[in-house]
Design a protein around this motif. Structure first.
Motif, PDB file in Angstrom:
ATOM      1  N   THR A   9     -41.059  -1.493 -11.515  1.00  0.00           N
ATOM      2  CA  THR A   9     -41.996  -0.381 -11.495  1.00  0.00           C
ATOM      3  C   THR A   9     -41.457   0.756 -12.349  1.00  0.00           C
ATOM      4  O   THR A   9     -40.251   0.838 -12.586  1.00  0.00           O
ATOM      5  N   THR A  10     -42.341   1.600 -12.803  1.00  0.00           N
ATOM      6  CA  THR A  10     -41.938   2.806 -13.528  1.00  0.00           C
ATOM      7  C   THR A  10     -42.156   4.038 -12.671  1.00  0.00           C
ATOM      8  O   THR A  10     -41.972   5.152 -13.131  1.00  0.00           O
ATOM      9  N   GLN A  11     -42.531   3.829 -11.420  1.00  0.00           N
ATOM     10  CA  GLN A  11     -42.856   4.927 -10.517  1.00  0.00           C
ATOM     11  C   GLN A  11     -41.719   5.134  -9.510  1.00  0.00           C
ATOM     12  O   GLN A  11     -41.561   4.339  -8.578  1.00  0.00           O
ATOM     13  N   PRO A  12     -40.934   6.208  -9.685  1.00  0.00           N
ATOM     14  CA  PRO A  12     -39.821   6.454  -8.750  1.00  0.00           C
ATOM     15  C   PRO A  12     -40.265   6.530  -7.287  1.00  0.00           C
ATOM     16  O   PRO A  12     -39.539   6.080  -6.405  1.00  0.00           O
ATOM     17  N   GLU A  13     -41.451   7.050  -7.037  1.00  0.00           N
ATOM     18  CA  GLU A  13     -41.913   7.186  -5.654  1.00  0.00           C
ATOM     19  C   GLU A  13     -42.201   5.835  -5.008  1.00  0.00           C
ATOM     20  O   GLU A  13     -42.264   5.726  -3.783  1.00  0.00           O
ATOM     21  N   ALA A  14     -42.376   4.778  -5.800  1.00  0.00           N
ATOM     22  CA  ALA A  14     -42.612   3.433  -5.273  1.00  0.00           C
ATOM     23  C   ALA A  14     -41.339   2.590  -5.269  1.00  0.00           C
ATOM     24  O   ALA A  14     -41.320   1.497  -4.706  1.00  0.00           O
ATOM     25  N   ALA A  15     -40.286   3.091  -5.885  1.00  0.00           N
ATOM     26  CA  ALA A  15     -39.064   2.306  -6.050  1.00  0.00           C
ATOM     27  C   ALA A  15     -38.254   2.236  -4.756  1.00  0.00           C
ATOM     28  O   ALA A  15     -38.121   3.209  -4.045  1.00  0.00           O
ATOM     29  N   THR A  16     -37.728   1.055  -4.503  1.00  0.00           N
ATOM     30  CA  THR A  16     -36.850   0.845  -3.357  1.00  0.00           C
ATOM     31  C   THR A  16     -35.466   0.398  -3.798  1.00  0.00           C
ATOM     32  O   THR A  16     -34.596   0.168  -2.964  1.00  0.00           O
ATOM     33  N   GLY A  17     -35.296   0.240  -5.090  1.00  0.00           N
ATOM     34  CA  GLY A  17     -33.992  -0.185  -5.587  1.00  0.00           C
ATOM     35  C   GLY A  17     -33.890  -0.096  -7.093  1.00  0.00           C
ATOM     36  O   GLY A  17     -34.836   0.316  -7.773  1.00  0.00           O
TER      37      GLY A  17
END
Length: 87
Positions: free
Chosen positions: A72-80
């Protein structure tokens, strides 16, 4: 665990820090204990675009909230993170 945008600056700083690449990754793990980190060779990620790059690493965000892991390119969706080491 979402990644705050300002955390990307801290991640960059830790990966650009002193010490071997293993020590820098260990420091990153200590600073972000709840964050999933996967380390690989940069050649393994040749079709993806990193969220940030340092001299030694290309960094990718991953989202593990669904059944399959995805970049993903979305930090708010990132888990790792995937830390692709440049050699």
């Amino acid at each position: 665990m979402a990644i705050a945008t300002n955390a990307l600056d801290e991640i960059r700083g830790l990966l650009e820090g002193e010490g071997s690449s293993a020590e820098r990754v260990a420091n990153l793990r200590k600073a972000f204990p709840g964050l999933s980190l996967t380390r690989c060779d940069a050649g393994d990620m040749d079709t993806e675009t990193p969220i940030l790059e340092t001299a030694g690493f290309a960094v990718y965000l991953i989202d593990t909230s669904e059944h399959c892991v995805r970049i993903t390119t979305q930090p708010e969706a990132a888990t790792g993170l995937i830390l692709a080491e440049k050699r």
